[in-house]
Design a protein around this motif. Structure first.
Motif, PDB file in Angstrom:
ATOM      1  N   UNK A  71       0.841  -1.293   0.075  1.00 30.16           N
ATOM      2  CA  UNK A  71       0.118  -0.019   0.056  1.00 30.16           C
ATOM      3  C   UNK A  71       0.748   1.273  -0.059  1.00 30.16           C
ATOM      4  N   UNK A  72       1.820   1.316   0.503  1.00 23.70           N
ATOM      5  CA  UNK A  72       2.810   2.354   0.563  1.00 23.70           C
ATOM      6  C   UNK A  72       3.297   2.691  -0.720  1.00 23.70           C
ATOM      7  N   UNK A  73       3.787   1.833  -1.642  1.00 23.63           N
ATOM      8  CA  UNK A  73       4.270   1.901  -2.871  1.00 23.63           C
ATOM      9  C   UNK A  73       3.092   2.290  -3.683  1.00 23.63           C
ATOM     10  N   UNK A  74       1.942   2.300  -3.792  1.00 19.10           N
ATOM     11  CA  UNK A  74       0.854   2.644  -4.549  1.00 19.10           C
ATOM     12  C   UNK A  74       0.157   3.798  -4.059  1.00 19.10           C
ATOM     13  N   UNK A  75       0.441   4.090  -2.768  1.00 19.88           N
ATOM     14  CA  UNK A  75      -0.358   5.367  -2.124  1.00 19.88           C
ATOM     15  C   UNK A  75      -0.388   6.758  -3.041  1.00 19.88           C
ATOM     16  N   UNK A  76       0.707   7.378  -3.800  1.00 12.58           N
ATOM     17  CA  UNK A  76       0.768   8.275  -4.615  1.00 12.58           C
ATOM     18  C   UNK A  76       0.762   8.133  -5.945  1.00 12.58           C
ATOM     19  N   UNK A  77       0.223   6.900  -6.260  1.00 12.64           N
ATOM     20  CA  UNK A  77       0.107   7.003  -7.694  1.00 12.64           C
ATOM     21  C   UNK A  77      -1.278   7.463  -8.358  1.00 12.64           C
ATOM     22  N   UNK A  78      -1.378   7.695  -9.746  1.00  7.19           N
ATOM     23  CA  UNK A  78      -2.516   7.937 -10.227  1.00  7.19           C
ATOM     24  C   UNK A  78      -3.644   7.205 -10.148  1.00  7.19           C
ATOM     25  N   UNK A  85      -2.487  -1.541 -10.923  1.00  9.46           N
ATOM     26  CA  UNK A  85      -1.357  -2.248 -10.497  1.00  9.46           C
ATOM     27  C   UNK A  85      -1.926  -3.099  -9.374  1.00  9.46           C
ATOM     28  N   UNK A  86      -3.045  -2.579  -8.597  1.00  9.18           N
ATOM     29  CA  UNK A  86      -3.688  -3.398  -7.438  1.00  9.18           C
ATOM     30  C   UNK A  86      -4.337  -4.643  -8.137  1.00  9.18           C
ATOM     31  N   UNK A  87      -4.895  -4.629  -9.351  1.00  9.97           N
ATOM     32  CA  UNK A  87      -5.589  -5.705  -9.725  1.00  9.97           C
ATOM     33  C   UNK A  87      -4.542  -6.571 -10.345  1.00  9.97           C
ATOM     34  N   UNK A  88      -3.353  -6.269 -10.771  1.00 13.93           N
ATOM     35  CA  UNK A  88      -2.280  -7.118 -11.379  1.00 13.93           C
ATOM     36  C   UNK A  88      -1.859  -7.934 -10.298  1.00 13.93           C
ATOM     37  N   UNK A  89      -1.488  -7.183  -9.220  1.00 13.04           N
ATOM     38  CA  UNK A  89      -0.747  -7.791  -7.882  1.00 13.04           C
ATOM     39  C   UNK A  89      -1.503  -8.807  -7.386  1.00 13.04           C
ATOM     40  N   UNK A 199      -3.244   4.485   4.605  1.00 10.79           N
ATOM     41  CA  UNK A 199      -4.340   4.946   4.001  1.00 10.79           C
ATOM     42  C   UNK A 199      -4.488   4.435   2.567  1.00 10.79           C
ATOM     43  N   UNK A 200      -5.774   4.367   2.258  1.00  7.30           N
ATOM     44  CA  UNK A 200      -6.136   3.983   0.787  1.00  7.30           C
ATOM     45  C   UNK A 200      -7.093   4.893   0.046  1.00  7.30           C
ATOM     46  N   UNK A 201      -7.194   6.070   0.562  1.00  4.86           N
ATOM     47  CA  UNK A 201      -8.092   7.242   0.313  1.00  4.86           C
ATOM     48  C   UNK A 201      -7.366   8.338  -0.664  1.00  4.86           C
ATOM     49  N   UNK A 202      -6.021   8.245  -0.564  1.00  2.00           N
ATOM     50  CA  UNK A 202      -5.415   9.445  -1.138  1.00  2.00           C
ATOM     51  C   UNK A 202      -5.572   9.727  -2.546  1.00  2.00           C
ATOM     52  N   UNK A 203      -5.770  10.607  -3.197  1.00  2.00           N
ATOM     53  CA  UNK A 203      -5.946  10.896  -4.444  1.00  2.00           C
ATOM     54  C   UNK A 203      -4.874  11.695  -5.013  1.00  2.00           C
ATOM     55  N   UNK A 204      -3.884  11.267  -6.081  1.00  6.45           N
ATOM     56  CA  UNK A 204      -2.973  12.220  -6.653  1.00  6.45           C
ATOM     57  C   UNK A 204      -3.072  13.448  -6.957  1.00  6.45           C
ATOM     58  N   UNK A 205      -4.213  13.714  -7.895  1.00  9.60           N
ATOM     59  CA  UNK A 205      -4.540  15.112  -8.196  1.00  9.60           C
ATOM     60  C   UNK A 205      -4.871  15.977  -6.993  1.00  9.60           C
ATOM     61  N   UNK A 206      -5.516  15.624  -5.936  1.00 10.06           N
ATOM     62  CA  UNK A 206      -5.948  16.426  -5.021  1.00 10.06           C
ATOM     63  C   UNK A 206      -4.522  16.636  -4.009  1.00 10.06           C
ATOM     64  N   UNK A 207      -3.630  15.839  -3.965  1.00  3.30           N
ATOM     65  CA  UNK A 207      -2.239  15.824  -3.156  1.00  3.30           C
ATOM     66  C   UNK A 207      -1.545  16.909  -3.860  1.00  3.30           C
ATOM     67  N   UNK A 208      -1.399  16.702  -5.375  1.00  5.42           N
ATOM     68  CA  UNK A 208      -0.701  17.784  -5.995  1.00  5.42           C
ATOM     69  C   UNK A 208      -1.301  19.291  -5.898  1.00  5.42           C
ATOM     70  N   UNK A 209      -2.465  19.360  -5.816  1.00  4.40           N
ATOM     71  CA  UNK A 209      -3.245  20.477  -5.571  1.00  4.40           C
ATOM     72  C   UNK A 209      -2.872  21.185  -4.320  1.00  4.40           C
ATOM     73  N   UNK A 210      -2.631  20.434  -3.126  1.00  7.87           N
ATOM     74  CA  UNK A 210      -2.580  20.737  -1.973  1.00  7.87           C
ATOM     75  C   UNK A 210      -0.915  21.030  -2.032  1.00  7.87           C
ATOM     76  N   UNK A 267       0.025  17.389 -14.195  1.00 10.96           N
ATOM     77  CA  UNK A 267      -0.008  16.011 -14.661  1.00 10.96           C
ATOM     78  C   UNK A 267       0.565  14.972 -13.804  1.00 10.96           C
ATOM     79  N   UNK A 268       0.026  13.832 -13.974  1.00 11.94           N
ATOM     80  CA  UNK A 268       0.129  12.938 -13.126  1.00 11.94           C
ATOM     81  C   UNK A 268       1.668  12.242 -13.372  1.00 11.94           C
ATOM     82  N   UNK A 269       2.362  11.999 -12.328  1.00 12.53           N
ATOM     83  CA  UNK A 269       3.752  11.546 -12.529  1.00 12.53           C
ATOM     84  C   UNK A 269       3.780  10.518 -11.345  1.00 12.53           C
ATOM     85  N   UNK A 270       4.010   9.135 -11.797  1.00 15.26           N
ATOM     86  CA  UNK A 270       4.498   8.092 -10.828  1.00 15.26           C
ATOM     87  C   UNK A 270       5.805   8.147 -10.275  1.00 15.26           C
TER      88      UNK A 270
END
Length: 379
Positions: A71-78, A85-89, A199-210, A267-270
């Protein structure tokens, strides 16, 4: 094979290595039985072998989100990438797919397994043995958030290797903490890292806006849409120290665009999660920027437009005198071209009131090809 269920927040590697100790089966023999694959080593902090979850009586989702650093590795993904990624894993190992990149991001800047002596004492009291906690293995985590004490670094690598003993029996030494970084900042890095892992609710667009709003509040804004990314990158490097950033794989080579500036882009950057954590802590802790809003802008410095305007008028006056001597009329564009002001005049006339007045008078004169008003009759 049925093994004991995991303890709270026990990292998956700890579960497998505990099974080795309790069964007496060497790791290289146990792993094929536990994973169902012909492997001789396994990441200490990550797995997507379904048989591992079944062996410990867990669902694959429970194993991934409570006993690995996934969950740490995907937290800040788009969001779309996170779902993919979650489905694949969750579908288990697939030919041609690997957890190598996720595992690398999960232990970025980390070399040895970490432990908290006080957690070891608590575990021995409550369970009769100690185990490796997953939050202690998060990148740049030097503090146990439960006891607010510094962690210890063991002599065992966080990467796949030989069987690891329980932490209470592992040789350890004082952890090397970053020089010059206050304890409260070290604690905040640990807190945000643990939050990202839970946490599983973080959304990258909102994070970048912050990020962008906080950067503007700190005085790094050029306009409502532009930020001084280079200034933020320089101040972040000064805040943490270049040596520390380089040691955890977050250095900023001068030959490439600094990563803090990239994270500020809409723009979303992983990017690796550690970079998001370090940027967040910096923006939270930074004082208001005292930099000029133009100090770090690329390109030439702002010009003295009044002086440019005066020089343009002098050049046009000379050009007009030449045309008069040759006995010919001329156009506004022909006068403006030698000054280099044609584009600026067309798009920013309000900046050049004296130039506008001079050209207005010129266009009303007999020297202009397209004269405004009434031109005297030529007999």
């Amino acid at each position: 094979m049925h093994l004991l269920r995991p303890y709270p927040e026990e990292v998956v590697g700890s579960m497998i290595h505990r099974a080795c100790r309790e069964t007496g089966i060497p790791l290289k023999r146990l792993l094929p039985s536990v994973t169902g694959a012909k492997i001789s080593n396994q990441s200490f902090v990550m797995t997507n072998h379904i048989m591992v979850s079944e062996t410990f009586g867990l669902s694959m989702q429970t194993l991934l989100f409570l006993h690995t650093l996934f969950p740490y590795t995907i937290c800040f993904m788009d969001p779309a990438q996170k779902e993919k990624v979650s489905r694949a894993v969750l579908s288990g190992p697939q030919p041609g797919r690997s957890l190598a990149t996720l595992s690398k991001n999960a232990i970025q800047g980390t070399s040895q397994l970490r432990l908290c002596p006080r957690c070891c004492r608590d575990d021995l009291r409550d369970f009769g043995l100690s185990y490796w906690h997953r939050h202690h293995q998060l990148p740049c985590t030097y503090v146990c958030l439960k006891h607010m004490c510094m962690l210890r670094s063991s002599t065992f690598s966080v990467r796949p290797g030989t069987c690891v003993p329980e932490p209470a029996a592992a040789p350890c030494h004082k952890i090397q903490t970053p020089k010059g970084i206050p304890f409260e900042v070290i604690c905040r890095i640990a807190e945000l890292s643990a939050f990202a892992c839970n946490d599983r609710s973080l959304r990258l667009p909102q994070v970048k806006q912050a990020y962008r709003q906080r950067a503007r509040d700190l005085g790094y804004g050029i306009s409502s849409t532009q930020l001084l990314g280079s200034a933020i990158s320089a101040d972040l490097a000064s805040f943490y120290g270049s040596e520390f950033l380089h040691s955890v794989g977050c250095g900023m080579p001068s030959s490439s665009r600094p990563w803090p500036a990239l994270l500020l882009q809409p723009a979303a950057e992983n990017c690796p999660p550690l970079k998001h954590v370090l940027l967040t802590v910096f923006l939270e802790s930074a004082a208001r920027s005292l930099r000029s809003s133009t100090a770090h802008m690329k390109g030439p410095k702002l010009r003295d437009w009044k002086a440019v305007e005066a020089a343009a008028i002098r050049t046009m006056t000379d050009e007009l005198a030449k045309h008069r001597a040759e006995g010919k009329r001329t156009a506004v564009a022909d006068l403006l071209k030698p000054t280099g002001m044609l584009s600026q005049y067309k798009h920013n006339k309000v900046m050049f009131p004296r130039l506008v007045a001079w050209l207005k008078a010129f266009k009303a004169s007999a020297d202009s090809i397209r004269q405004t008003g009434r031109r005297p009759r030529i007999r």
